[in-house]
Design a protein around this motif. Structure first.
Motif, PDB file in Angstrom:
ATOM      1  N   GLU A 244       0.851  -1.218   0.016  1.00 23.60           N
ATOM      2  CA  GLU A 244      -0.215  -0.017   0.020  1.00 23.60           C
ATOM      3  C   GLU A 244       0.793   1.187   0.051  1.00 23.60           C
ATOM      4  OE1 GLU A 244      -3.360   0.228  -0.423  1.00 23.60           O
ATOM      5  OE2 GLU A 244      -3.844  -1.778   0.102  1.00 23.60           O
TER       6      GLU A 244
ATOM      7  N   PRO B 186       1.461   4.887  -4.787  1.00 22.73           N
ATOM      8  CA  PRO B 186       1.557   5.980  -5.311  1.00 22.73           C
ATOM      9  C   PRO B 186       2.904   6.212  -6.219  1.00 22.73           C
ATOM     10  CG  PRO B 186       1.099   6.231  -2.982  1.00 22.73           C
ATOM     11  CD  PRO B 186       1.242   4.983  -3.213  1.00 22.73           C
ATOM     12  N   ARG B 187       3.707   5.611  -5.783  1.00 18.51           N
ATOM     13  CA  ARG B 187       4.764   5.359  -6.792  1.00 18.51           C
ATOM     14  C   ARG B 187       4.466   4.611  -8.105  1.00 18.51           C
ATOM     15  NH1 ARG B 187      10.229   4.242  -3.471  1.00 18.51           N
ATOM     16  NH2 ARG B 187      11.141   4.748  -5.477  1.00 18.51           N
TER      17      ARG B 187
ATOM     18  N   ASP C 222       1.585   4.197  -9.363  1.00 20.90           N
ATOM     19  CA  ASP C 222       0.669   4.804 -10.045  1.00 20.90           C
ATOM     20  C   ASP C 222       1.518   5.965 -11.007  1.00 20.90           C
ATOM     21  OD1 ASP C 222      -1.933   5.658 -10.755  1.00 20.90           O
ATOM     22  OD2 ASP C 222      -1.544   7.557  -9.613  1.00 20.90           O
ATOM     23  N   ALA C 223       2.549   6.411 -10.580  1.00 21.09           N
ATOM     24  CA  ALA C 223       3.167   7.565 -11.411  1.00 21.09           C
ATOM     25  C   ALA C 223       4.021   6.958 -12.553  1.00 21.09           C
ATOM     26  CB  ALA C 223       4.380   8.285 -10.266  1.00 21.09           C
TER      27      ALA C 223
END
Length: 110
Positions: A83, A87-88, A90-91
């Motif tokens: 989790e 975010p990484r 997603d980039a």
């Protein structure tokens, strides 16, 4: 060394072989990221055939060599660790899919 046993999270990342991150194959960049972050391991599986959201079939059976065969990266790790990295990911991932599911880990040792 990370000790994984019991209930963990299985993450599968579905991308294409031609996907890139900073001019290198995305699957290589992802595996290196997981290694740097101390994940227990990662496996890259290259598919013989598949299609994605655009319904374009990619196959190794075509007369010409397909340069965008399906690739799946599998990682088993603690849910919190996965989790925290989403975010990484997603980039880095422009097209594809990530699935998360619970997995019971039974670890065998020599």
């Amino acid at each position: 060394m990370t000790k994984l046993e019991g209930e963990q999270t299985l993450m599968r990342i579905f991308i294409g072989e031609s996907d890139r991150w900073q001019r290198r194959p995305l699957y290589e960049a992802l595996v290196e990221l997981f290694r740097q972050e101390g994940f227990a391991g990662a496996t890259v599986l290259k598919g013989a055939m598949g299609f994605g959201a655009r319904s374009v079939t990619h196959s190794d059976k075509l007369l010409r060599l397909s340069n965008d065969l399906p690739v799946v990266i599998e990682v088993v790790e603690r849910q919190e660790k996965i989790e925290a990295l989403l975010p990484r990911l997603d980039a880095m991932i422009e097209g594809g899919m990530i699935t998360l599911e619970k997995a019971r880990v039974i670890r065998y040792r020599k």
